[in-house]
Design a protein around this motif. Sequence first.
Motif, PDB file in Angstrom:
ATOM      1  N   UNK A   1       1.950  34.449  23.612  1.00 53.36           N
ATOM      2  CA  UNK A   1       1.465  35.673  22.978  1.00 53.36           C
ATOM      3  C   UNK A   1       2.517  36.289  22.073  1.00 53.36           C
ATOM      4  N   UNK A   2       3.746  36.304  22.560  1.00 52.85           N
ATOM      5  CA  UNK A   2       4.820  36.903  21.771  1.00 52.85           C
ATOM      6  C   UNK A   2       5.024  36.120  20.483  1.00 52.85           C
ATOM      7  N   UNK A   3       5.003  34.827  20.608  1.00 49.78           N
ATOM      8  CA  UNK A   3       5.187  34.011  19.413  1.00 49.78           C
ATOM      9  C   UNK A   3       4.030  34.219  18.443  1.00 49.78           C
TER      10      UNK A   3
ATOM     11  N   UNK B   1      12.460  35.614  37.789  1.00 48.28           N
ATOM     12  CA  UNK B   1      12.039  34.275  37.391  1.00 48.28           C
ATOM     13  C   UNK B   1      11.076  34.361  36.214  1.00 48.28           C
ATOM     14  N   UNK B   2      10.188  35.350  36.241  1.00 47.73           N
ATOM     15  CA  UNK B   2       9.214  35.515  35.165  1.00 47.73           C
ATOM     16  C   UNK B   2       9.914  35.777  33.832  1.00 47.73           C
ATOM     17  N   UNK B   3      10.891  36.668  33.861  1.00 48.02           N
ATOM     18  CA  UNK B   3      11.601  37.007  32.621  1.00 48.02           C
ATOM     19  C   UNK B   3      12.406  35.812  32.114  1.00 48.02           C
ATOM     20  N   UNK B   4      13.111  35.163  33.052  1.00 49.00           N
ATOM     21  CA  UNK B   4      13.931  34.006  32.666  1.00 49.00           C
ATOM     22  C   UNK B   4      13.056  32.911  32.047  1.00 49.00           C
ATOM     23  N   UNK B   5      11.910  32.684  32.673  1.00 52.90           N
ATOM     24  CA  UNK B   5      11.005  31.639  32.177  1.00 52.90           C
ATOM     25  C   UNK B   5      10.416  32.000  30.826  1.00 52.90           C
ATOM     26  N   UNK B   6       9.993  33.253  30.678  1.00 55.06           N
ATOM     27  CA  UNK B   6       9.427  33.688  29.409  1.00 55.06           C
ATOM     28  C   UNK B   6      10.437  33.510  28.284  1.00 55.06           C
TER      29      UNK B   6
ATOM     30  N   UNK C   1       9.915  31.103  25.071  1.00 54.77           N
ATOM     31  CA  UNK C   1       9.930  31.663  23.720  1.00 54.77           C
ATOM     32  C   UNK C   1      11.017  30.986  22.886  1.00 54.77           C
ATOM     33  N   UNK C   2      12.184  30.795  23.514  1.00 55.24           N
ATOM     34  CA  UNK C   2      13.293  30.168  22.794  1.00 55.24           C
ATOM     35  C   UNK C   2      12.942  28.749  22.385  1.00 55.24           C
ATOM     36  N   UNK C   3      12.149  28.060  23.210  1.00 53.79           N
ATOM     37  CA  UNK C   3      11.874  26.655  22.906  1.00 53.79           C
ATOM     38  C   UNK C   3      11.031  26.508  21.636  1.00 53.79           C
ATOM     39  N   UNK C   4      10.338  27.586  21.212  1.00 57.84           N
ATOM     40  CA  UNK C   4       9.631  27.516  19.929  1.00 57.84           C
ATOM     41  C   UNK C   4      10.620  27.424  18.776  1.00 57.84           C
ATOM     42  N   UNK C   5      11.788  28.010  18.987  1.00 59.14           N
ATOM     43  CA  UNK C   5      12.719  28.139  17.869  1.00 59.14           C
ATOM     44  C   UNK C   5      13.813  27.094  17.863  1.00 59.14           C
ATOM     45  N   UNK C   6      13.974  26.363  18.962  1.00 55.09           N
ATOM     46  CA  UNK C   6      14.987  25.302  18.932  1.00 55.09           C
ATOM     47  C   UNK C   6      14.404  23.995  18.397  1.00 55.09           C
ATOM     48  N   UNK C   7      13.081  23.932  18.333  1.00 53.41           N
ATOM     49  CA  UNK C   7      12.505  22.733  17.722  1.00 53.41           C
ATOM     50  C   UNK C   7      11.843  23.145  16.406  1.00 53.41           C
ATOM     51  N   UNK C   8      11.342  22.180  15.690  1.00 53.05           N
ATOM     52  CA  UNK C   8      10.722  22.466  14.399  1.00 53.05           C
ATOM     53  C   UNK C   8       9.395  23.195  14.555  1.00 53.05           C
ATOM     54  N   UNK C   9       8.687  22.947  15.649  1.00 53.56           N
ATOM     55  CA  UNK C   9       7.306  23.455  15.788  1.00 53.56           C
ATOM     56  C   UNK C   9       7.175  24.922  15.399  1.00 53.56           C
TER      57      UNK C   9
END
Lengths: 250, 321
Positions: A109-111, A3-8, A12-20
């Motif tokens: 953190x990764x972002x 669950x931790x990996x899936x959520x992370x 992380x992906x949600x930073x890149x699917x939007x403009x932010x």
Amino acid sequence: MQAYIVLTRRELASFFVSMTGYVIIAGALFLIGFSFVDLVVKLQSEPTPMPITELFYGTAYFWLILLTAAPVITMRLFALEKFSGTFETLMTTPVSDLQVVLAKFTAAMMFYMLMWLPLLGCIFILRHYTTDPGVLDIGAIGTTYLGIFLLGGLFMSLGCFASALTRSQIIAAMVSFTMGITLFLLSFLGNQLSTDTGWQMQVLNHLTMVEHMLDFARGIVDTRHVVLYVSLTIWFLFLTLRVVESRRWK
Amino acid sequence: MNNDFMIEVSDLTKRYAGHTAVSGLSFTVGRGEIVGLLGPNGAGKSTTMRILSCYMPATSGTVRVAGMDVFTDADEVRRRIGYMPENNPLHPEMRVREYLKFRARLKGMARKHSRERVDVVTEQCGLTDVSKKIIGHLSKGYRQRVGLADALVHEPDLIILDEPTIGLDPNQIRSVRQLIKDLGRTHTVLISTHILPEVEMMCNRVLILHKGKIVVADSPDNLQKLMSGSSQIIAEIAAPQDELRACWEQFAEIEYYDLSPTEGEFHRCALTPRNGMDLRPQIFALARERGWILRELTRNRYSLEDIYVRVTHPDEEGEEG
């Protein structure tokens, strides 16, 4: 763990699917570019014995990037989910509160580290155009990134905490920005009281982030700084966890 | 523990700062039942559902799902529940298939199994055509199906749906209802709604909640019977008004009557019989005997709506009675 990996990954992906995500990276890149120009102009005028990384840090764009990017990266994490209601669907799956908090923090953190990658590019450009191999001190670059990582940890956990407190992204950003600026300004409070030698001075000396980061940029790793940042990060993550859990006893 | 029950709620109370949302609620839901939770806004439906789905704990009382306590065995209970909250929140930036896969993995399913299940629920909820579309671009009906597919993806024993048909157009409502009805064959379903015909169509049993308490718990049919004690008979008869009046006055079984002229000779008579008797045969016989023309003779059945209004506004009823 799954669950931790899936959520992370999703966070992380949600930073890149939007403009932010792109806007933050573009902004950081712009400011890093500025400091690079600053640096090149300085190097042209006079020779200096300082390592490149310290020169970089000396341009003061570092703090501008850190203080503004951190709230923008973290404001979304909990506030948006609470606002849109997906927090409820998330919390009714078999994941623990700790997993959720850690996954969101890890993704931020990764972002954040990704955002700092262009700095490496700048350093390698310098190396390409100089004849002196001593310009590029791998150790100093490593400790600079360690410093960026540790300070980032503190600011990201602070942002997580602020975001967990509210449903509004704007409020989350403002709270984390204010807390971040306050921590940052403590460094200068120390200078103001420099004649004083009491315990207040000692405490403030331990909290001067400006000096700490300067050490890292010079290539010095002081365990006291490492312990301070790691423990503050853990403290704010703990607070975030308590806030997330608070729906159980509110 | 009695394993015949999917849900056992006993003496459940939930207090928020300042007010009590649910007080002393007790009910059971058997395996394979479709149960409708009815009630006005603020009656405690969503609170009950949130406690059942382990989103938040109760102030007091115990709740068991499939024999497990929602507080102490929360993870195990969550694995067995498919929950769709009110307003069906989704991540609008994700694609349908991507979202369902994410949710399946989040619920702890292995990669291969999750892929199979996503295929199954995509098919089952009629999402095959839109599986590659971004959720934010879908119509509300499709989004609702995505929410349903998410609730089903991990093969839960119990499905909890909080107002699943709210904000849909009539066609979408019909298809979502059909879907829920189909689910009822293999799962236990608990739905909340304020749309009464929905409950009459789908549910085996109705729980009407009012101010955090259960006021009625029965099957829709039984409720009908319960209420028919005060049912009315409507007869449209072509006859002189005076004659009708005189006739109803003499009729011993009629408690009240009401006359209103309609077009031509016809009068609409609303007759309330004593003891809820069915007087239709007598009225027909009377009309034949006197040579009246009878063009309508019906018994007003109380709809669930009347029951609902009656039990959720007991104060007003009291004043009238």
